[in-house]
Design an enzyme around this catalytic site. Sequence first.
Site, PDB file in Angstrom:
ATOM      1  N   ASP A   1      -3.681   0.272  -2.484  1.00  0.00           N
ATOM      2  CA  ASP A   1      -4.329  -0.251  -3.571  1.00  0.00           C
ATOM      3  C   ASP A   1      -5.319   0.038  -3.792  1.00  0.00           C
ATOM      4  OD1 ASP A   1      -4.768  -2.400  -5.533  1.00  0.00           O
ATOM      5  OD2 ASP A   1      -3.639  -3.806  -5.149  1.00  0.00           O
TER       6      ASP A   1
ATOM      7  N   ARG B   1     -18.866 -13.455  -8.665  1.00  0.00           N
ATOM      8  CA  ARG B   1     -18.589 -12.209  -8.771  1.00  0.00           C
ATOM      9  C   ARG B   1     -19.293 -11.260  -9.392  1.00  0.00           C
ATOM     10  NH1 ARG B   1     -12.728  -9.251  -7.861  1.00  0.00           N
ATOM     11  NH2 ARG B   1     -12.178 -10.080 -10.333  1.00  0.00           N
TER      12      ARG B   1
HETATM   13  C1  LIG Z   1      -6.304  -6.705 -10.496  1.00  0.00           C
HETATM   14  C2  LIG Z   1      -5.231  -6.647  -9.453  1.00  0.00           C
HETATM   15  C3  LIG Z   1      -3.859  -6.217  -9.142  1.00  0.00           C
HETATM   16  C4  LIG Z   1      -4.007  -6.727 -10.676  1.00  0.00           C
HETATM   17  O1  LIG Z   1      -2.435  -6.612 -10.498  1.00  0.00           O
HETATM   18  P1  LIG Z   1      -1.223  -6.716 -11.606  1.00  0.00           P
HETATM   19  O2  LIG Z   1       0.071  -6.485 -11.764  1.00  0.00           O
HETATM   20  O3  LIG Z   1      -2.316  -5.405 -12.866  1.00  0.00           O
HETATM   21  O4  LIG Z   1      -1.866  -8.198 -12.696  1.00  0.00           O
HETATM   22  C5  LIG Z   1      -3.319  -6.059  -8.293  1.00  0.00           C
HETATM   23  N1  LIG Z   1      -3.429  -5.305  -6.846  1.00  0.00           N
HETATM   24  C6  LIG Z   1      -5.449  -5.946  -7.134  1.00  0.00           C
HETATM   25  C7  LIG Z   1      -6.362  -5.243  -5.732  1.00  0.00           C
HETATM   26  C8  LIG Z   1      -6.196  -6.347  -8.000  1.00  0.00           C
HETATM   27  O5  LIG Z   1      -7.373  -6.182  -8.346  1.00  0.00           O
END
Ligand SMILES: *Cc1c(COP(=O)(O)O)cnc(C)c1O
Length: 421
Positions: free
Chosen positions: A219, A393
């Site tokens: 991610d 943050r």
């Molecule tokens: C912001 C964030 C998301 C957000 O997911 P969405 O499907 O865009 O809401 C997912 N994983 C991480 C690590 C994030 O920081």
Amino acid sequence: MTTTDPAESVVTEPLEDEASILDSSDPLRSHRDAFVGAETSLVYFDGNSLGRPLRASVERLAAFARDEWGGRLIRGWDESWMQLPFEIGDAVGRTAIGAAPGQTVIGDSTTVLLYKLVRAAFDAAVAADPARVEIVVDRDNFPTDRYLVEGIAAERGGRVRWVDVDLAGGVSASALSEAVGPETAVVLLSHVAYRSGYLTDAATLTRIAHDAGALIVWDLCHSAGSVPVEADAWDFDVAVGCTYKYLNGGPGSPAFAYVASRLQDRLAQPIQGWMGTADVFAMGPSYRPADGMRRFLSGTPPIVGMLAMQDTLALLEEVGIDAVRAKSIALTEFAVRVADQLLAPLGVTVASPRDPAERGGHVTLSHPSMRRVTARLWTQDVIPDYRDPGGLRIGLSPLSTSFAETLAGLRAVEAAVRAES
Ligand SMILES: *Cc1c(COP(=O)(O)O)cnc(C)c1O
């Protein structure tokens, strides 16, 4: 700490002097003016959640509505929009994540893309070795990552293996080594931890997952556009990342997905829609996945949502991610120094790694009053965000944040902590 210069009869503050020197020697300083709102005194510490728009994006959106949507109408799909998810995906690959062309596409939200690809990776791992039934994820990963993994495990008869982490740190090599083994199908990790800003050693953790025979999904939400990523060189399998954070794509802009070429035809994603088929307009009797990245699409691509990110990608291409990272480190170093000087005496602690090599683009400051501090700051046009437990943050988006802005914001934090304590 105040010194008076008798020659000019002005009061200078050492920290203000330092901020001004850092700003004037910052090679990226001129780019801040390219963002909407840069001329105001608002302090923006949340570019890691929703980046500011570039002025160029305002024009691009208006021009698109007028000329392309309004002028080309349905012809726009054939003329350019059908290719846009792949063209912009390749630009993300080139400028932000170290991916050769043909491996990155703009798709659905991060959540939906992660679901599709973690599930596809899980199924591929189980097909290759039925003993692999575990998905490894850390307890402090972003909520959506944890929730969707629980869902996939339940749906596919798998198991979640949780890795415990320090909330001010993240997943270390030793913690991952202990969690993976012959039962691991997939590992899902964040490259930069959303809470602490901890920056993992993604190359090493990828090797650990591979040595255990598992696939790994990264991610990249808090790294894309802020921290260099080398998806190909670090041998990533799959990665997904947000575009509305450091890539300034706008609220809800669609995420990107990376799938290494060597894996693309082994992964079957669960939302079999017409846009993922080999010949979209053949409207055939049944689903046949396309070759390459198209197979990971499902429905009609959200074109309007992928307009603005192109301006940040063009800027990244111009300045280079290494220059962005150098400024990011300078900004977070400065923020930590200021916090130590102004906020530590009030009991505020730094809940992020102190070594910049282990820190992404934000710094979390911890104090029991931070929820109220955040609410107070928002009314003053100083905009950080709050994460439990007691974490303020400070997101320092390198292209749109100055050192003077960082200092002004931290002085406001100091006053707010005093007022709320
Ligand atoms: C912001 C964030 C998301 C957000 O997911 P969405 O499907 O865009 O809401 C997912 N994983 C991480 C690590 C994030 O920081």
